[in-house]
Design a protein around this motif. Structure first.
Motif, PDB file in Angstrom:
ATOM      1  N   LYS A   1      31.605  49.046  50.138  1.00 22.00           N
ATOM      2  CA  LYS A   1      32.013  47.662  50.385  1.00 22.00           C
ATOM      3  C   LYS A   1      30.738  46.827  50.489  1.00 22.00           C
ATOM      4  N   VAL A   2      30.700  45.717  49.739  1.00 19.96           N
ATOM      5  CA  VAL A   2      29.482  44.907  49.656  1.00 19.96           C
ATOM      6  C   VAL A   2      29.769  43.477  50.089  1.00 19.96           C
ATOM      7  N   LEU A   3      28.942  42.985  51.031  1.00 15.12           N
ATOM      8  CA  LEU A   3      28.996  41.590  51.465  1.00 15.12           C
ATOM      9  C   LEU A   3      27.782  40.876  50.888  1.00 15.12           C
ATOM     10  N   LEU A   4      27.973  39.703  50.278  1.00 21.09           N
ATOM     11  CA  LEU A   4      26.859  38.909  49.762  1.00 21.09           C
ATOM     12  C   LEU A   4      26.890  37.526  50.388  1.00 21.09           C
ATOM     13  N   CYS A   5      25.782  37.157  51.031  1.00 22.59           N
ATOM     14  CA  CYS A   5      25.620  35.799  51.539  1.00 22.59           C
ATOM     15  C   CYS A   5      24.472  35.144  50.801  1.00 22.59           C
ATOM     16  N   GLY A   6      24.734  33.968  50.249  1.00 29.02           N
ATOM     17  CA  GLY A   6      23.730  33.213  49.514  1.00 29.02           C
ATOM     18  C   GLY A   6      24.410  31.964  48.995  1.00 29.02           C
ATOM     19  N   PRO A   7      23.672  31.033  48.398  1.00 27.65           N
ATOM     20  CA  PRO A   7      24.298  29.833  47.835  1.00 27.65           C
ATOM     21  C   PRO A   7      25.058  30.174  46.543  1.00 27.65           C
ATOM     22  N   VAL A   8      26.352  30.394  46.672  1.00 24.65           N
ATOM     23  CA  VAL A   8      27.178  30.842  45.539  1.00 24.65           C
ATOM     24  C   VAL A   8      27.998  29.669  45.001  1.00 24.65           C
ATOM     25  N   GLY A   9      27.639  29.197  43.802  1.00 21.97           N
ATOM     26  CA  GLY A   9      28.389  28.135  43.138  1.00 21.97           C
ATOM     27  C   GLY A   9      29.479  28.722  42.257  1.00 21.97           C
ATOM     28  N   PRO A  10      30.247  27.870  41.577  1.00 19.57           N
ATOM     29  CA  PRO A  10      31.396  28.344  40.781  1.00 19.57           C
ATOM     30  C   PRO A  10      31.027  29.315  39.656  1.00 19.57           C
ATOM     31  N   LYS A  11      29.947  29.032  38.932  1.00 27.68           N
ATOM     32  CA  LYS A  11      29.563  29.917  37.825  1.00 27.68           C
ATOM     33  C   LYS A  11      29.151  31.287  38.342  1.00 27.68           C
ATOM     34  N   LEU A  12      28.358  31.315  39.420  1.00 30.85           N
ATOM     35  CA  LEU A  12      27.929  32.596  39.986  1.00 30.85           C
ATOM     36  C   LEU A  12      29.119  33.376  40.523  1.00 30.85           C
ATOM     37  N   HIS A  13      30.042  32.694  41.204  1.00 27.57           N
ATOM     38  CA  HIS A  13      31.221  33.375  41.756  1.00 27.57           C
ATOM     39  C   HIS A  13      32.025  34.043  40.649  1.00 27.57           C
ATOM     40  N   GLU A  14      32.111  33.361  39.514  1.00 29.62           N
ATOM     41  CA  GLU A  14      32.823  33.900  38.341  1.00 29.62           C
ATOM     42  C   GLU A  14      32.122  35.151  37.790  1.00 29.62           C
ATOM     43  N   LEU A  15      30.781  35.178  37.854  1.00 28.66           N
ATOM     44  CA  LEU A  15      30.013  36.290  37.289  1.00 28.66           C
ATOM     45  C   LEU A  15      29.970  37.519  38.197  1.00 28.66           C
ATOM     46  N   LEU A  16      30.216  37.343  39.496  1.00 30.52           N
ATOM     47  CA  LEU A  16      30.069  38.454  40.440  1.00 30.52           C
ATOM     48  C   LEU A  16      31.158  39.504  40.275  1.00 30.52           C
ATOM     49  N   ASP A  17      30.805  40.750  40.566  1.00 28.03           N
ATOM     50  CA  ASP A  17      31.749  41.867  40.560  1.00 28.03           C
ATOM     51  C   ASP A  17      32.860  41.604  41.577  1.00 28.03           C
ATOM     52  N   ASP A  18      34.083  42.029  41.240  1.00 24.26           N
ATOM     53  CA  ASP A  18      35.215  41.839  42.156  1.00 24.26           C
ATOM     54  C   ASP A  18      35.005  42.570  43.485  1.00 24.26           C
ATOM     55  N   ASN A  19      34.137  43.561  43.475  1.00 19.65           N
ATOM     56  CA  ASN A  19      33.881  44.375  44.663  1.00 19.65           C
ATOM     57  C   ASN A  19      32.903  43.699  45.638  1.00 19.65           C
ATOM     58  N   VAL A  20      32.375  42.525  45.246  1.00 21.37           N
ATOM     59  CA  VAL A  20      31.451  41.784  46.106  1.00 21.37           C
ATOM     60  C   VAL A  20      32.237  40.723  46.888  1.00 21.37           C
ATOM     61  N   PHE A  21      32.180  40.816  48.228  1.00 22.16           N
ATOM     62  CA  PHE A  21      32.858  39.828  49.072  1.00 22.16           C
ATOM     63  C   PHE A  21      31.878  38.732  49.465  1.00 22.16           C
ATOM     64  N   VAL A  22      32.278  37.473  49.218  1.00 25.80           N
ATOM     65  CA  VAL A  22      31.444  36.315  49.584  1.00 25.80           C
ATOM     66  C   VAL A  22      32.163  35.537  50.674  1.00 25.80           C
ATOM     67  N   PRO A  23      31.564  35.392  51.860  1.00 22.64           N
ATOM     68  CA  PRO A  23      32.229  34.617  52.924  1.00 22.64           C
ATOM     69  C   PRO A  23      32.374  33.154  52.513  1.00 22.64           C
ATOM     70  N   PRO A  24      33.459  32.503  52.919  1.00 21.16           N
ATOM     71  CA  PRO A  24      33.707  31.107  52.501  1.00 21.16           C
ATOM     72  C   PRO A  24      32.536  30.173  52.801  1.00 21.16           C
ATOM     73  N   GLU A  25      31.799  30.442  53.891  1.00 18.82           N
ATOM     74  CA  GLU A  25      30.679  29.566  54.262  1.00 18.82           C
ATOM     75  C   GLU A  25      29.540  29.612  53.247  1.00 18.82           C
ATOM     76  N   SER A  26      29.539  30.645  52.383  1.00 14.93           N
ATOM     77  CA  SER A  26      28.475  30.787  51.376  1.00 14.93           C
ATOM     78  C   SER A  26      28.786  30.048  50.081  1.00 14.93           C
ATOM     79  N   LEU A  27      30.021  29.580  49.933  1.00 11.73           N
ATOM     80  CA  LEU A  27      30.410  28.928  48.679  1.00 11.73           C
ATOM     81  C   LEU A  27      29.941  27.482  48.660  1.00 11.73           C
ATOM     82  N   GLN A  28      29.393  27.034  47.520  1.00 18.04           N
ATOM     83  CA  GLN A  28      28.986  25.639  47.370  1.00 18.04           C
ATOM     84  C   GLN A  28      29.445  25.112  46.017  1.00 18.04           C
ATOM     85  N   GLU A  29      29.443  23.779  45.881  1.00 15.03           N
ATOM     86  CA  GLU A  29      30.041  23.148  44.700  1.00 15.03           C
ATOM     87  C   GLU A  29      29.167  23.249  43.453  1.00 15.03           C
ATOM     88  N   VAL A  30      27.851  23.367  43.642  1.00 10.54           N
ATOM     89  CA  VAL A  30      26.926  23.374  42.504  1.00 10.54           C
ATOM     90  C   VAL A  30      26.087  24.648  42.527  1.00 10.54           C
TER      91      VAL A  30
END
Length: 495
Positions: A172-201
């Motif tokens: 199980k993998v947690l990733l925290c970082g500035p994750v925009g829409p394109k990056l979120h689309e590219l990430l493996d489904d097995n990577v969990f990104v907390p909502p606070e890490s999501l950004q618009e750009v």
């Protein structure tokens, strides 16, 4: 006539050796090769494989999973979208003309970009720089992103390491970082990104690749490599550090991987100092017994590197990952051994590398007289890797260093397994284990590719890399290497 008799004689002996093989199929092939070479009539019969094939087979036998593997890995805090394209073609599209090359610690203009790119292409060395002009960078990034053949990938050390770990479905993998829409689309489904890490750009990093012997004016690349630059303020300020640490309590990882300190080079000295203190405080909040791996990356600011070493960052992390540029710069910044060396001359000398690794662990690592957690360093360069560990804290490091080297060959060539026809063994066949003490002389054997030695409570594991001769992609190799080495590593529980 004499020539004909010699040829007939050679043919007869070849037939005889073939008959021996048919009659005694169990006879070791090494015996047949020895018989053939003893006749001195020509090159030896091909063995079960080239040195590359033998080495790859030996790795496969050595690489075993640890008895106690990781279950939950948390990774932070730098993430972005990498735009990968030909550096020479982009610079031509920007109307830049090749010069002699000159390094710049920070890029302020297109001209600085042209000079720095040429400087590192000429050395065949990787580098990463901050581009200070936001508008100029935005224009370059748009041209690069829309350039024919440009590719978009997961970028940033943390995101790349998380992506590599996520390839193992039982993790199980947690990733925290500035994750925009394109990056979120590219990430493996097995990577969990907390909502606070999501950004618009998204944050974009431009990866200018070049091939071996590619030319830019008078400069020619001795190795395939890449030059990275960005105007990245989110990662530069490590904005997601607090989100990362606050997410750990709920996620309960058994391994934490931190990266992104190098991104602070574009910040003021005051902000760098303040942020480093907050990094130390944040890492110190991670529960005891959870190892923290720090992945370093290309730096040019000696004061920042010295602060990372001296301002208690090293003592609060358990493991380090770095390459030859970072290792030498670290020694230069902190007055370590061989710090008078201005740069590597070709392949980094194994004895010199070993001395610096030993110094880091002796001066800043865990000991009876020092409150430090640092017990492990994974060093990687193009043609070999070394894992250095303080005795008594890590297991399965023989498999870990072999796995890290193996993934360098497979990922660069974009193959599932090592393709021995596409890789080359370029590591030194002989080397000294130290240039300061009584270093032993080692001769490399492809059938026993991991060499171990010990020095005052520190163990070293060395293995060559099978270098991809036609690399498909060089970016992210260091992160894949560190992730794979960590995946096969086992930490002894704290007592």
């Amino acid at each position: 006539m004499a020539l004909w008799r010699g040829s007939a004689y050679a043919g007869f002996l070849a037939l005889a050796v073939g008959c021996v093989f048919l009659l005694e199929p169990q006879l070791p092939s090494s015996a047949l090769r020895s018989l053939w070479s003893s006749l001195q009539l020509g090159p030896a019969l091909p063995g079960p494989g080239s040195p590359e094939r033998r080495l790859a087979a030996a790795w496969d036998a050595l690489i075993v999973r640890p008895a106690r593997g990781w279950r939950r890995v948390a990774v932070g805090v730098n993430a972005c979208v990498d735009v990968v394209l030909s550096g020479v073609k982009l610079l031509q599209a920007l109307g830049l003309n090749p010069g002699n090359g000159k390094d710049h610690s920070i890029l302020h203009s297109k001209n600085d970009l042209e000079e720095a790119f040429g400087h590192f292409l000429g050395k065949g060395a990787a580098a990463e720089r901050f581009f200070s002009d936001k508008d100029a960078f935005s224009d370059i990034a748009q041209i690069a992103s829309e350039f024919p053949g440009a590719q978009h990938y997961v970028g940033g050390n943390a995101a790349l390491i998380g992506q590599k770990f996520a390839a193992n479905s039982d993790l199980k993998v947690l990733l925290c970082g500035p994750v925009g829409p394109k990056l979120h689309e590219l990430l493996d489904d097995n990577v969990f990104v907390p909502p606070e890490s999501l950004q618009e750009v998204d944050e974009f990093h431009l990866i200018l690749e070049y091939q071996v012997e590619e030319q830019w004016g008078q400069l020619k690349a001795p190795h395939a490599n890449r030059f990275i630059f960005s105007h990245d303020l989110s990662n530069g300020a490590m904005n997601m550090l607090e989100v990362f640490v606050s997410s750990l309590e709920e996620f309960q990882p058994d391994l934490v991987v931190l990266s992104g300190l190098h991104m602070m080079e574009g910040q003021s000295k005051e902000l760098q100092r303040k942020r480093l203190l907050e990094v130390v405080a944040s890492i110190s909040d991670i529960p005891a017994g959870v190892p923290v791996h720090l992945e370093l990356a290309s730096m040019t600011n000696r004061e920042l590197m010295s602060s990372v070493v001296h301002q208690q960052v090293f003592p609060v992390v358990t493991s380090l990952g770095l390459n030859e540029q970072e290792l030498l710069f670290l020694s230069q910044s902190a007055s370590g051994p061989h710090s008078s060396l201005s740069s590597w001359n070709g392949v980094p000398d194994v004895g010199v590398v070993s001395d610096i690794l030993f110094w880091i662990l002796k001066e800043h690592g865990k000991s009876d007289s020092r409150a430090s957690d640092l017990t492990r360093i994974h060093f990687h360069t193009l043609v070999y890797h070394i894992l250095a560990t303080v005795d008594g804290h890590w297991a399965n490091q023989l498999a870990a260093v072999a796995a890290g080297a193996r993934v360098a060959g497979t990922q660069a060539c974009a193959t599932e397994t090592i393709d021995s026809s596409r890789v080359s063994l370029k590591a030194p066949r002989e080397f000294l284990t130290s240039r300061l003490g009584a270093g032993a002389r080692v001769t490399l054997n492809p059938d026993e590719p991991v060499v171990a030695w010990h020095r005052e409570g520190v163990s070293f594991h060395f293995t060559p890399v099978l270098v991809c001769t036609d690399p498909v992609r060089t970016v992210g190799l260091g992160d894949a290497i560190s992730a794979e080495g960590l995946f096969y590593s086992e930490v002894h529980p704290r007592h």
